[in-house]
Scaffold this motif. Structure first.
Motif, mmCIF file in Angstrom:
data_model
loop_
_atom_site.group_PDB
_atom_site.id
_atom_site.type_symbol
_atom_site.label_atom_id
_atom_site.label_comp_id
_atom_site.label_asym_id
_atom_site.label_seq_id
_atom_site.Cartn_x
_atom_site.Cartn_y
_atom_site.Cartn_z
ATOM 1 N N PRO A 382 4.704 -8.814 -7.743
ATOM 2 C CA PRO A 382 4.380 -8.171 -9.023
ATOM 3 C C PRO A 382 4.585 -6.667 -8.992
ATOM 4 C CG PRO A 382 2.376 -8.571 -7.796
ATOM 5 C CD PRO A 382 3.494 -9.152 -6.967
ATOM 6 N N LEU A 383 4.642 -6.079 -10.179
ATOM 7 C CA LEU A 383 4.749 -4.629 -10.298
ATOM 8 C C LEU A 383 3.439 -3.955 -9.904
ATOM 9 C CD1 LEU A 383 6.423 -2.175 -11.144
ATOM 10 C CD2 LEU A 383 5.663 -2.554 -13.496
ATOM 11 N N ALA A 384 2.315 -4.608 -10.204
ATOM 12 C CA ALA A 384 1.005 -4.066 -9.849
ATOM 13 C C ALA A 384 0.092 -5.204 -9.423
ATOM 14 C CB ALA A 384 0.392 -3.308 -11.023
ATOM 15 N N ALA A 385 -0.850 -4.885 -8.555
ATOM 16 C CA ALA A 385 -1.861 -5.858 -8.138
ATOM 17 C C ALA A 385 -3.205 -5.151 -8.083
ATOM 18 C CB ALA A 385 -1.516 -6.455 -6.784
ATOM 19 N N TYR A 386 -4.238 -5.807 -8.587
ATOM 20 C CA TYR A 386 -5.563 -5.199 -8.710
ATOM 21 C C TYR A 386 -6.610 -6.035 -7.986
ATOM 22 C CZ TYR A 386 -2.956 -3.023 -12.535
ATOM 23 O OH TYR A 386 -2.003 -2.370 -13.277
ATOM 24 N N LEU A 387 -7.570 -5.348 -7.381
ATOM 25 C CA LEU A 387 -8.665 -6.020 -6.690
ATOM 26 C C LEU A 387 -9.977 -5.338 -7.041
ATOM 27 C CD1 LEU A 387 -9.881 -7.911 -4.467
ATOM 28 C CD2 LEU A 387 -9.398 -6.068 -2.837
ATOM 29 N N PHE A 388 -10.977 -6.148 -7.405
ATOM 30 C CA PHE A 388 -12.326 -5.654 -7.636
ATOM 31 C C PHE A 388 -13.238 -6.223 -6.550
ATOM 32 C CE2 PHE A 388 -10.364 -4.930 -11.680
ATOM 33 C CZ PHE A 388 -11.025 -3.825 -12.216
ATOM 34 N N THR A 389 -13.768 -5.349 -5.721
ATOM 35 C CA THR A 389 -14.637 -5.777 -4.635
ATOM 36 C C THR A 389 -15.384 -4.579 -4.068
ATOM 37 O OG1 THR A 389 -14.725 -7.001 -2.545
ATOM 38 C CG2 THR A 389 -12.916 -5.448 -2.817
ATOM 39 N N LYS A 390 -16.499 -4.879 -3.383
ATOM 40 C CA LYS A 390 -17.204 -3.869 -2.596
ATOM 41 C C LYS A 390 -16.995 -4.095 -1.107
ATOM 42 C CE LYS A 390 -20.927 -2.980 -5.957
ATOM 43 N NZ LYS A 390 -22.396 -3.029 -6.183
ATOM 44 N N ASP A 391 -16.230 -5.105 -0.783
ATOM 45 C CA ASP A 391 -15.991 -5.495 0.606
ATOM 46 C C ASP A 391 -14.776 -4.743 1.152
ATOM 47 O OD1 ASP A 391 -15.329 -6.765 2.993
ATOM 48 O OD2 ASP A 391 -15.895 -8.747 2.270
ATOM 49 N N LYS A 392 -15.009 -3.777 2.041
ATOM 50 C CA LYS A 392 -13.920 -2.959 2.582
ATOM 51 C C LYS A 392 -12.949 -3.785 3.418
ATOM 52 C CE LYS A 392 -14.636 1.075 0.854
ATOM 53 N NZ LYS A 392 -13.622 1.682 -0.045
ATOM 54 N N LYS A 393 -13.437 -4.782 4.111
ATOM 55 C CA LYS A 393 -12.547 -5.615 4.911
ATOM 56 C C LYS A 393 -11.624 -6.444 4.013
ATOM 57 C CE LYS A 393 -15.310 -5.993 9.127
ATOM 58 N NZ LYS A 393 -16.004 -6.913 10.086
ATOM 59 N N LEU A 394 -12.180 -6.918 2.898
ATOM 60 C CA LEU A 394 -11.348 -7.652 1.938
ATOM 61 C C LEU A 394 -10.308 -6.721 1.328
ATOM 62 C CD1 LEU A 394 -10.950 -10.389 0.443
ATOM 63 C CD2 LEU A 394 -12.412 -9.449 -1.373
ATOM 64 N N GLU A 395 -10.699 -5.509 1.024
ATOM 65 C CA GLU A 395 -9.758 -4.514 0.484
ATOM 66 C C GLU A 395 -8.621 -4.255 1.462
ATOM 67 O OE1 GLU A 395 -9.769 0.275 -0.468
ATOM 68 O OE2 GLU A 395 -11.614 -0.860 -0.810
ATOM 69 N N GLU A 396 -8.969 -4.058 2.740
ATOM 70 C CA GLU A 396 -7.949 -3.804 3.756
ATOM 71 C C GLU A 396 -6.996 -4.990 3.882
ATOM 72 O OE1 GLU A 396 -10.121 -2.936 7.279
ATOM 73 O OE2 GLU A 396 -10.882 -1.011 6.538
ATOM 74 N N LYS A 397 -7.545 -6.193 3.828
ATOM 75 C CA LYS A 397 -6.716 -7.396 3.928
ATOM 76 C C LYS A 397 -5.801 -7.525 2.718
ATOM 77 C CE LYS A 397 -7.137 -12.326 5.021
ATOM 78 N NZ LYS A 397 -8.073 -13.469 5.234
ATOM 79 N N PHE A 398 -6.322 -7.222 1.547
ATOM 80 C CA PHE A 398 -5.545 -7.271 0.307
ATOM 81 C C PHE A 398 -4.349 -6.326 0.389
ATOM 82 C CE2 PHE A 398 -4.881 -5.797 -4.130
ATOM 83 C CZ PHE A 398 -4.657 -7.015 -4.754
ATOM 84 N N VAL A 399 -4.597 -5.087 0.801
ATOM 85 C CA VAL A 399 -3.530 -4.093 0.901
ATOM 86 C C VAL A 399 -2.494 -4.512 1.938
ATOM 87 C CG1 VAL A 399 -3.007 -1.701 1.533
ATOM 88 C CG2 VAL A 399 -4.998 -2.203 0.107
ATOM 89 N N LYS A 400 -2.951 -5.115 3.010
ATOM 90 C CA LYS A 400 -2.047 -5.495 4.095
ATOM 91 C C LYS A 400 -1.219 -6.727 3.767
ATOM 92 C CE LYS A 400 -2.102 -6.629 9.043
ATOM 93 N NZ LYS A 400 -2.955 -6.812 10.244
ATOM 94 N N ILE A 401 -1.830 -7.711 3.117
ATOM 95 C CA ILE A 401 -1.173 -9.015 2.954
ATOM 96 C C ILE A 401 -0.382 -9.132 1.658
ATOM 97 C CG2 ILE A 401 -1.635 -11.484 2.629
ATOM 98 C CD1 ILE A 401 -3.899 -11.236 4.621
ATOM 99 N N VAL A 402 -0.902 -8.557 0.574
ATOM 100 C CA VAL A 402 -0.270 -8.728 -0.737
ATOM 101 C C VAL A 402 0.814 -7.673 -0.942
ATOM 102 C CG1 VAL A 402 -0.649 -8.647 -3.228
ATOM 103 C CG2 VAL A 402 -2.309 -9.791 -1.751
#
Length: 495
Positions: A382-402
């Protein structure tokens, strides 16, 4: 600032390949004269664009309303202010961008100096889109001017009021010998694409993007494609749901009623959290647009009847029957479709296969939020991807994998407004980027320049290649300081 040559605006009846070729030839002649290269010329054009935006603000808002029923505040926030900011940023940074970048020289070229010089590409074509017809026309033009190019702008014929406005007012502000506007539709665009350009910048959909690339390939013309895709929003359960709902809603319906390339296209959340999120989104939409959104003056309309029918066909798909949990009302006469939420939409439905580009927002559910990454990666990037979370580990995984053109954590669409970030796609969402310095670089060639004096000669560089010379050259290429010293004193002697 008119040069007295042909007018800056063309198109309409009789604009064919011959007229297009004549126009490009005139622009290329002007570019070769060096007119566009100076800092003064570039700055003067950018200042003129700022003045135009300020003096014609009400006309611009009127054109945007005529094309899209775009609310005044939305027109100002998402188009006018962003164009002014882009111009002001470029003016502030331009001298620094134009300055050659000094880089280290290697041991193999010692003694020498090295630098990277940004030079304009030449004559460039910018083909704009209808959904943000001011921003998506002028933002690339700012980059092309800042880089010192001659420019042809082709506004979208699907935003006719804005296109006509550009044709009417731009010649009063810009240098007509270097910058032209061509109005029209498919025949005019085809005539333009037949020409040889030094770069083509296209904003729009992937189908036309392929046509642009095919035409560019004939002349080996480089392209920037700003396309779209299905931009996902992953919503975790450990969030402030009221804030998240507002930010998702304004990114979807507050951005041209979903007719934006980076608008949220679908939501992924857990089965257990979906009812909470849906309820919060419903209350947010009622607060934003009232119980009857058709009466709201803060919601844009669908651009035309064809797009209206395309969107309603997504709702008519039997696979989404009964999935609407909010909205769904339609009024073809007024090109109105209510902000619509759909829950548990099948992955193989049309609405999950095509980019929506409208006020429909499907929600799909997963057992755990991490499962959303596989869902996103199973589709085109996609052109953009968005994540709503307070979980820093989930954020890091999102940035790394997606993989996506750009990302935003705990908000939507705002990354577009940061001039220090590149904006562009990846894979089928496009390639190349712009905004800020990246706009300047999109229309520049990075020219490598190495400079040496007449000293520092070594015979080892020249034939005949004796065993001693070969040994020295190998050592020199491996970064040996001793070899460099020997080369500088002329060893080996002779030959």
């Amino acid at each position: 600032m008119d040069s007295g040559k042909k007018p800056a605006t063309m198109g309409g009846g009789g604009f064919d390949g011959e007229r297009a070729a004549e126009m490009v030839a005139e622009l290329r002649e002007t570019f070769r004269s060096g007119r566009t290269r100076s800092l003064e010329w570039r700055a003067a054009q950018l200042k003129a664009l700022v003045r135009m935006i300020e003096e014609k603000e009400s006309d611009i808002m009127g054109a945007l309303y005529a094309d899209l029923a775009k609310p005044q505040l939305e027109s100002y926030l998402h188009e006018i202010s962003l164009v002014k900011s882009a111009c002001s940023f470029a003016l502030k940074q331009l001298k620094r961008w134009m300055k050659p970048e000094k880089v280290p020289a290697s041991i193999t070229t010692f003694p020498s100096t090295a630098e990277i010089v940004s030079e304009p590409l030449g004559v460039v074509l910018i083909i704009s889109a209808w959904n943000y017809p001011v921003l998506l026309s002028l933002d690339p033009v700012i980059g092309a001017i800042a880089a010192g190019n001659a420019v042809v702008l082709k506004p979208s014929d699907l935003a006719p009021a804005t296109s006509s406005l550009f044709a009417r007012i731009l010649p009063d502000y810009i240098d007509n010998s270097c910058i032209r506007v061509v109005e029209g539709s498919i025949p005019e665009a085809t005539a333009l694409l037949e020409q040889k350009w030094d770069k083509i910048f296209y904003t729009g959909n992937g189908n036309v993007g392929r046509i642009v690339m095919t035409a560019a390939a004939k002349h080996l013309t480089p392209v920037v494609l700003e396309l779209g895709g299905k931009s996902p929003v992953v919503v975790d359960s450990n969030i402030d749901v009221k804030v998240a709902a507002r930010r998702i809603a304004v990114g979807k319906w507050g951005c041209n009623n979903g007719q934006a390339c980076i608008a949220p296209d679908y939501i992924i959340t857990t089965k257990s959290f979906a009812p909470i999120l849906v309820d919060s989104l419903k209350r947010t939409l009622e607060k934003f647009y009232g119980e009857d959104a058709s009466e709201s003056k803060d919601l844009s309309r669908i651009v035309n009847a064809d797009h209206f029918k395309r969107l309603t066909s997504l709702l008519d798909d039997e696979k989404v029957s009964g999935k609407i949990v909010h909205g769904g009302q339609q009024d073809e006469k007024h090109l109105y479709i209510a902000p619509t939420l759909l829950l548990d939409v099948p992955h193989d439905s049309l609405i999950m296969k095509e980019e929506i580009f409208g006020p429909l927002l499907p929600i799909i559910t997963v057992d755990k939020v991490e499962d959303s990454f596989d869902v996103i990666n199973s589709k085109s990037k996609p052109l953009a991807a968005y994540l709503f979370t307070k979980d820093k580990k989930l954020e890091e995984k999102f940035v790394k994998i997606v993989s996506a053109g750009g990302m935003l954590i705990n908000d939507t669409v705002l990354h577009l407004a940061n001039p220090y970030l590149p904006f562009g796609g990846v894979g089928e969402s496009g390639f190349g980027s712009y905004h800020g310095k990246f706009s300047f670089e999109a229309f520049s060639h990075k020219k490598a320049v190495l400079s040496r004096g007449f000293g520092g000669e070594t015979s080892a560089r020249y034939p005949p290649y004796t065993p001693q010379k070969q040994k020295l050259l190998r050592q020199l290429l491996n970064g040996s300081i001793i070899a460099l010293f020997l080369a500088l004193i002329g060893w080996p002697r002779g030959g």
